[in-house]
Design an enzyme around this catalytic site. Structure first.
Site, PDB file in Angstrom:
ATOM      1  CG  PHE A 116      71.865  -0.753  59.281  1.00  0.00           C
ATOM      2  CD1 PHE A 116      72.703  -0.873  60.386  1.00  0.00           C
ATOM      3  CD2 PHE A 116      72.402  -0.279  58.097  1.00  0.00           C
ATOM      4  CE1 PHE A 116      74.043  -0.518  60.296  1.00  0.00           C
ATOM      5  CE2 PHE A 116      73.734   0.063  58.004  1.00  0.00           C
ATOM      6  CZ  PHE A 116      74.565  -0.056  59.107  1.00  0.00           C
ATOM      7  CB  THR A 134      75.493  -2.420  55.604  1.00  0.00           C
ATOM      8  OG1 THR A 134      76.855  -2.822  55.418  1.00  0.00           O
ATOM      9  CG2 THR A 134      74.976  -3.080  56.881  1.00  0.00           C
TER      10      THR A 134
END
Length: 287
Positions: A177, A175
């Site tokens: 961010f 992921t």
């Protein structure tokens, strides 16, 4: 530094992946759990928190819903990025044997990414609001037949025992961010070779081949565009906004030329942030 300037907001329960990312990147700050992304944004806008750690895309699940809509309207600025490899761990009440498990609880993406272990044991998969929230629920319910698929930090925070680590089906789950601040940092390169990212949004004018022409300046000036996504705004299929990431600084001569050409074919252009590339991105570029 006062107390509010030590807070970094994120969406989810304590122990979520966003919490882990916040602690990893800013170990001197205190994570502030928020119920929704809007709450995490508002915490920074109101001054309650100094920064926000917001997931924007995942290698398996794609872009995070709503962020591309919320970010341009928030008035906040991207000042950094962080990449977190995502791992799911099977956690239970202390002393529970794997044979006692009847159901596993996690975020819907967790269910999709841990199908093998769920299928192998014939467990019932139950969708939770988020991964850390699943761990919290297992701890609070006190039922040994319930397990959670959650981040490592959640087991520590909620006193659960990890029976199996890294139970995800694939190892390429990452992921990305972005770190948000109310104040832009006006980032300048620290060295000539430093990789800098620029994020911006734009809308093309209603003319034939506008997007093709708008993108031409990036190609002719040798700029690497790492992301280009479109999304509808205002509930209209005719109103399309584009989100883009490029490698380069707005003050670079080639980026200046590309932005100048972009301006001929757009009726809205807004830089959301200029920030140093994460080490993860640099390592990926070098492999």
């Amino acid at each position: 530094m006062n107390d509010q300037n030590k807070l970094i907001s994120f969406q989810g329960e304590a122990g979520a992946n966003s919490d882990t990312a916040s602690r990893n990147m800013f170990p001197d700050m205190t994570p502030l759990p928020c119920a929704t992304f809007e709450d995490a944004f508002n915490a920074v806008d109101s001054g309650q928190a100094a920064l926000a750690m917001i997931p924007i895309e995942n290698t398996l699940a794609g872009r995070v819903a709503d962020i591309h809509h919320l970010l341009p309207q928030s008035g906040l600025h991207i000042i950094g990025e962080y990449f977190l490899p995502i791992h799911f761990h099977l956690m239970v009440l202390p002393g529970t044997d794997i044979s006692q498990i009847k159901s596993v609880h996690t975020h819907i993406h967790g269910i999709g990414q841990c199908r093998n272990i769920v299928r192998e044991h014939g467990w019932k998969a139950v969708v939770a609001g988020d991964t850390a929230g699943a761990a919290k629920m297992v701890a609070e319910t006190g039922n040994p037949s319930m397990a959670a698929l959650s981040p490592y930090l959640a087991a520590e925070l909620y006193g659960l025992e990890i029976l199996k680590k890294n139970v995800e089906d694939t190892d390429n789950n990452v992921t990305r961010f972005v770190v948000l601040s109310k104040t832009p940092q006006n980032y300048e390169r620290k060295s000539a070779g430093e990789l800098v990212m620029t994020t911006f949004v734009f809308r093309v004018r209603n003319i034939p081949a506008a997007l093709y022409k708008a993108m031409g300046g990036f190609a002719t000036n040798g700029i690497n565009m790492t992301k280009l996504e479109s999304y509808q705004i205002g509930g209209q299929f005719t109103a399309t906004q584009f989100y883009a990431d490029i490698e380069g600084h707005p003050e670079d001569p080639n980026v200046k030329l590309a932005f100048e050409e972009l301006g001929f074919f757009t009726d809205m252009f807004n830089v959301l942030g200029v920030y140093p590339a994460a080490q993860f991105r640099i390592d990926q570029n070098n492999t």
